[in-house]
Scaffold this active site. Structure first.
Site, PDB file in Angstrom:
ATOM      1  N   TYR A 248      -1.731  -1.537   2.009  1.00 25.14           N
ATOM      2  CA  TYR A 248      -1.260  -2.194   0.736  1.00 25.14           C
ATOM      3  C   TYR A 248      -1.638  -1.679  -0.628  1.00 25.14           C
ATOM      4  O   TYR A 248      -2.605  -1.080  -0.391  1.00 25.14           O
ATOM      5  CB  TYR A 248      -1.777  -3.874   0.827  1.00 25.14           C
ATOM      6  CG  TYR A 248      -3.203  -3.879   0.516  1.00 25.14           C
ATOM      7  CD1 TYR A 248      -4.045  -3.830   1.460  1.00 25.14           C
ATOM      8  CD2 TYR A 248      -3.426  -3.978  -0.775  1.00 25.14           C
ATOM      9  CE1 TYR A 248      -5.330  -4.020   1.077  1.00 25.14           C
ATOM     10  CE2 TYR A 248      -4.876  -4.298  -1.256  1.00 25.14           C
ATOM     11  CZ  TYR A 248      -6.003  -4.079  -0.077  1.00 25.14           C
ATOM     12  OH  TYR A 248      -7.254  -4.292  -0.679  1.00 25.14           O
ATOM     13  N   CYS A 249      -1.007  -2.007  -1.419  1.00 25.08           N
ATOM     14  CA  CYS A 249      -1.254  -1.341  -2.864  1.00 25.08           C
ATOM     15  C   CYS A 249      -1.162  -2.338  -3.852  1.00 25.08           C
ATOM     16  O   CYS A 249      -1.743  -3.536  -3.672  1.00 25.08           O
ATOM     17  CB  CYS A 249      -0.208  -0.226  -2.891  1.00 25.08           C
ATOM     18  SG  CYS A 249       1.441  -0.657  -2.940  1.00 25.08           S
ATOM     19  N   ARG A 250      -0.521  -2.168  -5.064  1.00 25.11           N
ATOM     20  CA  ARG A 250      -0.562  -3.159  -5.997  1.00 25.11           C
ATOM     21  C   ARG A 250       0.225  -4.170  -5.915  1.00 25.11           C
ATOM     22  O   ARG A 250       0.194  -5.062  -6.517  1.00 25.11           O
ATOM     23  CB  ARG A 250      -0.495  -2.311  -7.554  1.00 25.11           C
ATOM     24  CG  ARG A 250      -1.273  -1.365  -7.941  1.00 25.11           C
ATOM     25  CD  ARG A 250      -1.169  -0.353  -8.797  1.00 25.11           C
ATOM     26  NE  ARG A 250      -2.077   0.433  -9.201  1.00 25.11           N
ATOM     27  CZ  ARG A 250      -1.915   1.511 -10.040  1.00 25.11           C
ATOM     28  NH1 ARG A 250      -0.673   1.691 -10.529  1.00 25.11           N
ATOM     29  NH2 ARG A 250      -2.938   2.410 -10.161  1.00 25.11           N
ATOM     30  N   GLY A 251       1.170  -4.042  -5.189  1.00 27.06           N
ATOM     31  CA  GLY A 251       2.242  -5.221  -5.028  1.00 27.06           C
ATOM     32  C   GLY A 251       3.675  -4.618  -4.866  1.00 27.06           C
ATOM     33  O   GLY A 251       3.677  -3.596  -4.323  1.00 27.06           O
TER      34      GLY A 251
ATOM     35  N   CYS B 146       5.014  -1.430  -6.246  1.00 23.67           N
ATOM     36  CA  CYS B 146       4.238  -0.274  -6.352  1.00 23.67           C
ATOM     37  C   CYS B 146       4.534   0.744  -5.153  1.00 23.67           C
ATOM     38  O   CYS B 146       5.090   0.338  -3.933  1.00 23.67           O
ATOM     39  CB  CYS B 146       2.759  -0.662  -6.361  1.00 23.67           C
ATOM     40  SG  CYS B 146       1.532   0.812  -5.868  1.00 23.67           S
TER      41      CYS B 146
END
Lengths: 234, 234
Positions: free
Chosen positions: A183-186, A189
């Site tokens: 996962y990352c920022r959303g 991203c």
DNA sequence: CAATCATTCAATTATTCTATTGAATATCAA
DNA sequence: TTGATATTCAATAGAATAATTGAATGATTG
């Protein structure tokens, strides 16, 4: 008595909506929305924000002051920096509500994603529920592929920090006998997309989580946050 | 492959935030926020909106077109009118999130309420939970004191329609042996304040509910809505 | 105390937004 | 078809906003 003359009701309403429009005006610039989006991950200095947005420092400073005047962000000093952060969880919810409204009604957003992130068609993203199920049964490893300081600010429970820039150098440490969830920022991203592409190219069973920390937290799920001491000291 | 050059990432982000800023820009005017607030109660014609906001019809029409370009409102024809309404529940949530952010951070809002609605100090407003408890035990009557067409569009379960303008003429029909709960458009609407003041002046045990239909619905509680036929026919 | 660094301020220009006015369009009713 | 009604359009002037540049401030380090 509560009865009021129509004209004074009007004056009250005018002042009321004028106040609320301070917030609306603060949301009226693409650059400021990007700043809010970044600050939803972690607090940052003006310079860091300028680097991430590729804007001149003075421009970022001015936008931050507009956000501050609308009380959407707070500042504190840390050494010679001023570190900005969102004023509260209300602001996160406001930003997410704005983004969701766009997703619901602006066809251009879908078009942008399918144009710029065409590889998302190949592998579906995992929903929060799907990820929770995999993680709770122990059949998956959770990777936070954002920069380390964002992980330090707040991250999902059970997540290991492995920024996408360092991923290639650490492939040998990753398990091949379970799923890997990045996962990352959303949803907008690309870090997790890049991580999944690299991992799959090397034969891992990798998946992108479709949300980031703000959405996870908004769902009422627990997150691991930096201590107040680290976040707000002096 | 998911790897992208930094410049093209930037182009994607620029377009992304530019799209989302369409919504931010639509929220940047006090008049447009007032229009959204009114439309959160029920759909309305341009003329009705102009009358309620005391703005010229042409001005309202132009603001509505800006809201429509941002996809926050929909239009349909009814006879020779065009009736505008919010595009979806997402827009309601966005508006409520903006308002709550203001309540959380703009001290001026509190000041406005205490200046213009000083009588609110005398009697506390009922929370949703407090109202539900009273209503479920049968110890209270629920009055919707908004105009009748807003009641027709959507109202709380068990509510009786009695617009504040007609209240004085119907006092004899109201019970003196139970609490009376009045609600209107929401926390910044004065109809319920006026109703409570009038009722108390006549010896009733009256209370203001602190929310309106949109907040009630956002809490996940049921509401009574007009049939689709009435809302969207030709 | 001087130098450095991070940020803000101030002044300018270009752009966008807003409200107003009166005319134009479209729909319905007679 | 005519007239009345509801809404939009077009043109304008005034106001607010945005980006850029270079200078100024203020805190920290040597």
């Amino acid at each position: 008595m509560a009865y009021q003359h129509p004209e004074s009701k009007r004056a009250f309403k005018n002042q009321l909506y004028e106040q609320l429009a301070r917030i609306g005006k603060a949301l009226a610039s693409p650059h400021r929305l990007e700043l809010l989006d970044l600050l939803a991950q972690s607090e940052r200095s003006v310079e860091e924000l300028a680097r991430e947005t590729t804007l001149p420092v003075a421009t970022v400073s001015q936008h931050l002051q507009i956000l501050h005047a609308a009380r959407l962000v707070d500042v504190r000093r840390r050494g010679r920096q001023r570190r900005y952060r969102l004023a509260s969880g209300e602001v996160v919810r406001l930003w997410l509500a704005l983004r969701r409204t766009g997703e619901a009604h602006l066809a251009e957003l879908e078009h942008l994603v399918s144009t710029w992130l065409p590889e998302r068609r190949h592998w579906p993203a995992l929903s929060i529920d799907a990820a929770l199920e995999l993680l709770q049964s122990g059949r998956a490893l959770l990777l936070d592929v954002r920069p380390r300081d964002e992980y330090a600010s707040a991250h999902l429970p059970q997540a290991r920090s492995l920024p996408v820039a360092e991923l290639a150098a650490h492939l040998s440490e990753l398990p091949r006998d379970c799923e890997i969830i990045a996962y990352c920022r959303g949803p907008y991203c690309v870090f997790a997309d890049e991580a999944v592409a690299l991992l799959r190219a090397h034969g891992f069973r990798a998946w992108r989580l479709e949300v980031g920390v703000p959405e996870w937290q908004e769902r009422g799920l627990p997150i691991i946050q930096a201590q107040a001491a680290e976040r707000s000291v002096l």
